[in-house]
Design an enzyme around this catalytic site. Sequence first.
Site, PDB file in Angstrom:
ATOM      1  N   ASP A  34       0.558  -1.004   0.157  1.00 40.97           N
ATOM      2  CA  ASP A  34       0.297   0.176   0.539  1.00 40.97           C
ATOM      3  C   ASP A  34       0.556   0.887  -0.005  1.00 40.97           C
ATOM      4  OD1 ASP A  34      -2.147   1.848   0.796  1.00 40.97           O
ATOM      5  OD2 ASP A  34      -3.117   0.182   1.399  1.00 40.97           O
ATOM      6  N   LYS A  87     -11.572   6.287  -4.775  1.00 41.93           N
ATOM      7  CA  LYS A  87     -12.505   5.552  -4.422  1.00 41.93           C
ATOM      8  C   LYS A  87     -13.702   6.701  -4.055  1.00 41.93           C
ATOM      9  CE  LYS A  87     -12.814   4.722   0.475  1.00 41.93           C
ATOM     10  NZ  LYS A  87     -13.658   3.894   1.139  1.00 41.93           N
ATOM     11  N   SER A 127     -16.946  -2.468  -8.837  1.00 45.15           N
ATOM     12  CA  SER A 127     -18.568  -1.893  -7.827  1.00 45.15           C
ATOM     13  C   SER A 127     -19.838  -1.896  -8.508  1.00 45.15           C
ATOM     14  CB  SER A 127     -18.084  -0.008  -7.914  1.00 45.15           C
ATOM     15  OG  SER A 127     -18.715   0.542  -7.210  1.00 45.15           O
ATOM     16  N   TYR A 151     -14.821   7.995 -11.818  1.00 47.54           N
ATOM     17  CA  TYR A 151     -13.846   6.773 -11.582  1.00 47.54           C
ATOM     18  C   TYR A 151     -15.339   5.479 -11.799  1.00 47.54           C
ATOM     19  CZ  TYR A 151     -15.975   3.312  -7.339  1.00 47.54           C
ATOM     20  OH  TYR A 151     -15.782   2.630  -6.651  1.00 47.54           O
ATOM     21  N   LYS A 155     -13.501   1.838 -13.523  1.00 50.40           N
ATOM     22  CA  LYS A 155     -13.851   0.398 -12.732  1.00 50.40           C
ATOM     23  C   LYS A 155     -14.130  -0.085 -14.523  1.00 50.40           C
ATOM     24  CE  LYS A 155     -13.747   0.035  -8.632  1.00 50.40           C
ATOM     25  NZ  LYS A 155     -12.382   0.368  -8.389  1.00 50.40           N
ATOM     26  N   TYR A 179     -19.110  -4.615  -6.014  1.00 51.39           N
ATOM     27  CA  TYR A 179     -19.143  -4.967  -4.609  1.00 51.39           C
ATOM     28  C   TYR A 179     -20.880  -3.617  -4.857  1.00 51.39           C
ATOM     29  CZ  TYR A 179     -14.695  -5.205  -3.582  1.00 51.39           C
ATOM     30  OH  TYR A 179     -13.124  -5.492  -3.517  1.00 51.39           O
ATOM     31  N   ASP A 297     -27.288   9.699  -8.095  1.00 54.97           N
ATOM     32  CA  ASP A 297     -28.319   9.062  -7.070  1.00 54.97           C
ATOM     33  C   ASP A 297     -29.089   8.070  -8.345  1.00 54.97           C
ATOM     34  OD1 ASP A 297     -26.838   9.116  -5.380  1.00 54.97           O
ATOM     35  OD2 ASP A 297     -27.854  10.478  -4.190  1.00 54.97           O
TER      36      ASP A 297
HETATM   37  P1  NAD Z   1      -9.434   2.524   0.856  1.00 55.23           P
HETATM   38  O1  NAD Z   1      -9.493   3.678   0.622  1.00 55.23           O
HETATM   39  O2  NAD Z   1     -10.513   2.210   1.648  1.00 55.23           O
HETATM   40  O3  NAD Z   1      -8.267   1.661   0.648  1.00 55.23           O
HETATM   41  C1  NAD Z   1      -8.008   1.700  -0.710  1.00 55.23           C
HETATM   42  C2  NAD Z   1      -6.118   1.206  -0.794  1.00 55.23           C
HETATM   43  O4  NAD Z   1      -5.744   1.472  -1.862  1.00 55.23           O
HETATM   44  C3  NAD Z   1      -5.879   3.176   0.362  1.00 55.23           C
HETATM   45  O5  NAD Z   1      -5.525   2.394   1.259  1.00 55.23           O
HETATM   46  C4  NAD Z   1      -4.906   3.570   0.042  1.00 55.23           C
HETATM   47  O6  NAD Z   1      -3.723   4.142   0.221  1.00 55.23           O
HETATM   48  C5  NAD Z   1      -4.470   2.459  -1.462  1.00 55.23           C
HETATM   49  N1  NAD Z   1      -4.223   2.653  -2.343  1.00 55.23           N
HETATM   50  C6  NAD Z   1      -4.704   3.904  -3.307  1.00 55.23           C
HETATM   51  N2  NAD Z   1      -3.864   3.902  -4.220  1.00 55.23           N
HETATM   52  C7  NAD Z   1      -2.807   3.300  -4.102  1.00 55.23           C
HETATM   53  C8  NAD Z   1      -1.744   3.334  -4.699  1.00 55.23           C
HETATM   54  N3  NAD Z   1      -1.127   3.740  -6.475  1.00 55.23           N
HETATM   55  N4  NAD Z   1      -0.495   2.274  -4.452  1.00 55.23           N
HETATM   56  C9  NAD Z   1      -0.716   1.521  -3.721  1.00 55.23           C
HETATM   57  N5  NAD Z   1      -1.793   1.729  -3.275  1.00 55.23           N
HETATM   58  C10 NAD Z   1      -2.518   2.125  -3.121  1.00 55.23           C
HETATM   59  O7  NAD Z   1     -10.904   1.918  -0.509  1.00 55.23           O
HETATM   60  P2  NAD Z   1     -11.458   0.619   0.411  1.00 55.23           P
HETATM   61  O8  NAD Z   1     -13.142   1.475   0.475  1.00 55.23           O
HETATM   62  O9  NAD Z   1     -11.100  -0.344   0.627  1.00 55.23           O
HETATM   63  O10 NAD Z   1     -11.710   0.275  -1.601  1.00 55.23           O
HETATM   64  C11 NAD Z   1     -11.053  -0.729  -2.279  1.00 55.23           C
HETATM   65  C12 NAD Z   1     -11.143  -0.529  -3.324  1.00 55.23           C
HETATM   66  O11 NAD Z   1     -13.179  -1.099  -3.281  1.00 55.23           O
HETATM   67  C13 NAD Z   1     -10.864  -0.181  -4.485  1.00 55.23           C
HETATM   68  O12 NAD Z   1     -10.738  -0.242  -5.367  1.00 55.23           O
HETATM   69  C14 NAD Z   1     -12.762   0.913  -4.244  1.00 55.23           C
HETATM   70  O13 NAD Z   1     -12.888   1.606  -5.133  1.00 55.23           O
HETATM   71  C15 NAD Z   1     -13.342  -0.623  -4.915  1.00 55.23           C
HETATM   72  N6  NAD Z   1     -14.576  -0.347  -3.686  1.00 55.23           N
HETATM   73  C16 NAD Z   1     -15.186   0.061  -2.924  1.00 55.23           C
HETATM   74  C17 NAD Z   1     -16.476   0.770  -2.498  1.00 55.23           C
HETATM   75  C18 NAD Z   1     -16.951   1.366  -0.891  1.00 55.23           C
HETATM   76  O14 NAD Z   1     -17.908   1.559  -0.608  1.00 55.23           O
HETATM   77  N7  NAD Z   1     -15.757   1.570   0.557  1.00 55.23           N
HETATM   78  C19 NAD Z   1     -17.753  -0.022  -3.116  1.00 55.23           C
HETATM   79  C20 NAD Z   1     -16.814  -0.125  -4.850  1.00 55.23           C
HETATM   80  C21 NAD Z   1     -15.375   0.033  -4.940  1.00 55.23           C
HETATM   81  C1  UD1 Z   2     -21.268   5.986  -4.186  1.00 52.25           C
HETATM   82  C2  UD1 Z   2     -21.245   6.409  -5.277  1.00 52.25           C
HETATM   83  C3  UD1 Z   2     -20.903   5.388  -6.028  1.00 52.25           C
HETATM   84  C4  UD1 Z   2     -19.665   4.212  -4.709  1.00 52.25           C
HETATM   85  C5  UD1 Z   2     -19.967   3.585  -4.158  1.00 52.25           C
HETATM   86  C6  UD1 Z   2     -19.096   2.877  -2.723  1.00 52.25           C
HETATM   87  C7  UD1 Z   2     -22.402   7.928  -5.728  1.00 52.25           C
HETATM   88  C8  UD1 Z   2     -23.452   8.752  -6.246  1.00 52.25           C
HETATM   89  N1  UD1 Z   2     -22.236   6.231  -6.119  1.00 52.25           N
HETATM   90  O1  UD1 Z   2     -22.816   4.683  -3.524  1.00 52.25           O
HETATM   91  O2  UD1 Z   2     -20.270   4.599  -7.304  1.00 52.25           O
HETATM   92  O3  UD1 Z   2     -19.157   2.736  -5.805  1.00 52.25           O
HETATM   93  O4  UD1 Z   2     -20.232   5.408  -3.290  1.00 52.25           O
HETATM   94  O5  UD1 Z   2     -18.241   4.454  -2.942  1.00 52.25           O
HETATM   95  O6  UD1 Z   2     -21.498   8.784  -5.148  1.00 52.25           O
HETATM   96  N2  UD1 Z   2     -27.206   9.870   1.367  1.00 52.25           N
HETATM   97  C9  UD1 Z   2     -27.505  10.862   1.906  1.00 52.25           C
HETATM   98  N3  UD1 Z   2     -26.888  11.568   2.761  1.00 52.25           N
HETATM   99  C10 UD1 Z   2     -25.339  12.008   2.476  1.00 52.25           C
HETATM  100  C11 UD1 Z   2     -24.641  10.520   2.290  1.00 52.25           C
HETATM  101  C12 UD1 Z   2     -25.818   9.625   1.303  1.00 52.25           C
HETATM  102  O7  UD1 Z   2     -29.032  10.776   1.870  1.00 52.25           O
HETATM  103  O8  UD1 Z   2     -24.737  12.479   3.253  1.00 52.25           O
HETATM  104  C13 UD1 Z   2     -27.748   9.026   0.321  1.00 52.25           C
HETATM  105  C14 UD1 Z   2     -27.583   9.052  -1.429  1.00 52.25           C
HETATM  106  O9  UD1 Z   2     -27.897   9.908  -1.411  1.00 52.25           O
HETATM  107  C15 UD1 Z   2     -27.669   7.577  -1.202  1.00 52.25           C
HETATM  108  C16 UD1 Z   2     -28.138   6.366  -0.045  1.00 52.25           C
HETATM  109  O10 UD1 Z   2     -27.687   7.740   1.191  1.00 52.25           O
HETATM  110  O11 UD1 Z   2     -29.754   7.353  -1.662  1.00 52.25           O
HETATM  111  C17 UD1 Z   2     -26.598   5.605  -0.364  1.00 52.25           C
HETATM  112  O12 UD1 Z   2     -25.163   6.857  -0.558  1.00 52.25           O
HETATM  113  P1  UD1 Z   2     -23.406   6.807  -0.927  1.00 52.25           P
HETATM  114  O13 UD1 Z   2     -23.263   5.961   0.749  1.00 52.25           O
HETATM  115  O14 UD1 Z   2     -22.534   7.728  -0.994  1.00 52.25           O
HETATM  116  O15 UD1 Z   2     -23.616   5.461  -1.788  1.00 52.25           O
HETATM  117  P2  UD1 Z   2     -24.130   5.162  -3.629  1.00 52.25           P
HETATM  118  O16 UD1 Z   2     -24.785   6.719  -3.506  1.00 52.25           O
HETATM  119  O17 UD1 Z   2     -24.488   4.375  -3.334  1.00 52.25           O
END
Ligand code: NAD
Ligand code: UD1
Length: 341
Positions: A34, A87, A127, A151, A155, A179, A297
């Site tokens: 990382d 992300k 995602s 973003y 993906k 996810y 959204d």
């Molecule tokens: P996060 O930011 O907590 O973790 C990502 C990690 O990657 C961090 O530790 C960051 O320091 C590291 N990183 C970023 N760029 C890097 C690079 N160039 N080299 C080495 N390390 C690097 O995010 P997360 O929530 O754990 O998400 C992990 C993955 O899952 C991401 O690819 C994200 O897009 C995907 N994802 C997350 C969600 C979510 O809601 N959390 C939803 C769908 C997909």
């Molecule tokens: C968002 C991203 C999605 C990403 C995911 C995980 C957008 C449009 N989509 O999903 O691409 O993969 O996060 O990182 O950003 N909400 C509120 N108040 C807030 C925050 C959220 O009402 O302060 C609502 C949103 O309108 C939505 C729901 O909560 O209806 C979930 O929101 P969020 O947690 O941001 O996730 P997604 O929008 O589903």
Amino acid sequence: MKIKKVLVTGGAGYIGSHTCVELLQEGYDVVCADNFVNSSPIAMDRVAQITGKTIPVHELDFCDYPAVKKFFTNETVDAVIHFAGHKAVGESVENPLKYYENNLLSLINLCKAMGKDIRKNLVFSSSATVYGFPDQLPIEEDSPVDSFNPYGRTKLFIEQILQDIWATDNAWNISILRYFNPVAAHPSGLIGEDPAGIPNNLMPYIAQVAIGRLERLRIFGADYDTPDGTGVRDFIHVVDLAKGHVAAMRKLETSPGLMVHNLGTGRGYSVLELVNTFAEVNNVQVPYEIVGRRPGDVAANYASTDKAKKELGWEAQCGIRQMVLDTWNWQSKNPNGYSFD
Ligand code: NAD
Ligand code: UD1
């Protein structure tokens, strides 16, 4: 081929750290790499505290190809789970090149370096954002894909790149995991989500309102075509999600080629249901106001879980009460996340 040693890129991050715990508890050897751009090395100390196992942690930027190549010359692994990437949707709209550079280049560098090895086993974090505005619910893996922000496009592009790599070299085994909405924290309260700055996502925002770091939640829209008018999402406990990665890794051992699976619960909850459950289960106040919709959204999305159940033998176990309980456990034990000031 039996997978014994796994590289977790972005392993110090939110989902990566939980996945390291599950892998270690299943007996895998784990190596983390990382650059800590969005995480703290403290997370890895906590992983060791939970599991009783210390793993090698390399500070490595996957955008730096010579460094990635060198890493693979020194370390032999059987599989890679690639979490490293940026992300935040809003930031990707403001600074698209940052997202295209980091997310695409890190994946390309990783695959180039892995391609020199015979162990081409890869799990990739995609995602549900790739489904854009879904035309049917629950969303199945063969639903049309689309994206409305940089973003999401990273993906989609990466999924396409992986398809192309696999089409030219069937020695690759690739698991693409889409996810839904990962939330919550490890029940120990030692690791959890620690967003930098003001959270964009709903659950960490609720938790920070409840702890008093933020004044009130703004609910983005109560006029959707959903039972209570607020958005509906498929929230999935991060520990269930992490276990989904272990299941995908096991499947890679059977040389399945390229697979795509949803990781969700199959059940949607509204924003208001989540807020009210959080307040009730944890006996805390979550003040909120209803404001206008957030651009981009969708009204509702939730996963079809049949394919993951059938092909990976995995399904989510935790319900919404467990999710809010574990979120609050983490937030109240670590009010400032991993920083202690
Ligand atoms: P996060 O930011 O907590 O973790 C990502 C990690 O990657 C961090 O530790 C960051 O320091 C590291 N990183 C970023 N760029 C890097 C690079 N160039 N080299 C080495 N390390 C690097 O995010 P997360 O929530 O754990 O998400 C992990 C993955 O899952 C991401 O690819 C994200 O897009 C995907 N994802 C997350 C969600 C979510 O809601 N959390 C939803 C769908 C997909
Ligand atoms: C968002 C991203 C999605 C990403 C995911 C995980 C957008 C449009 N989509 O999903 O691409 O993969 O996060 O990182 O950003 N909400 C509120 N108040 C807030 C925050 C959220 O009402 O302060 C609502 C949103 O309108 C939505 C729901 O909560 O209806 C979930 O929101 P969020 O947690 O941001 O996730 P997604 O929008 O589903």
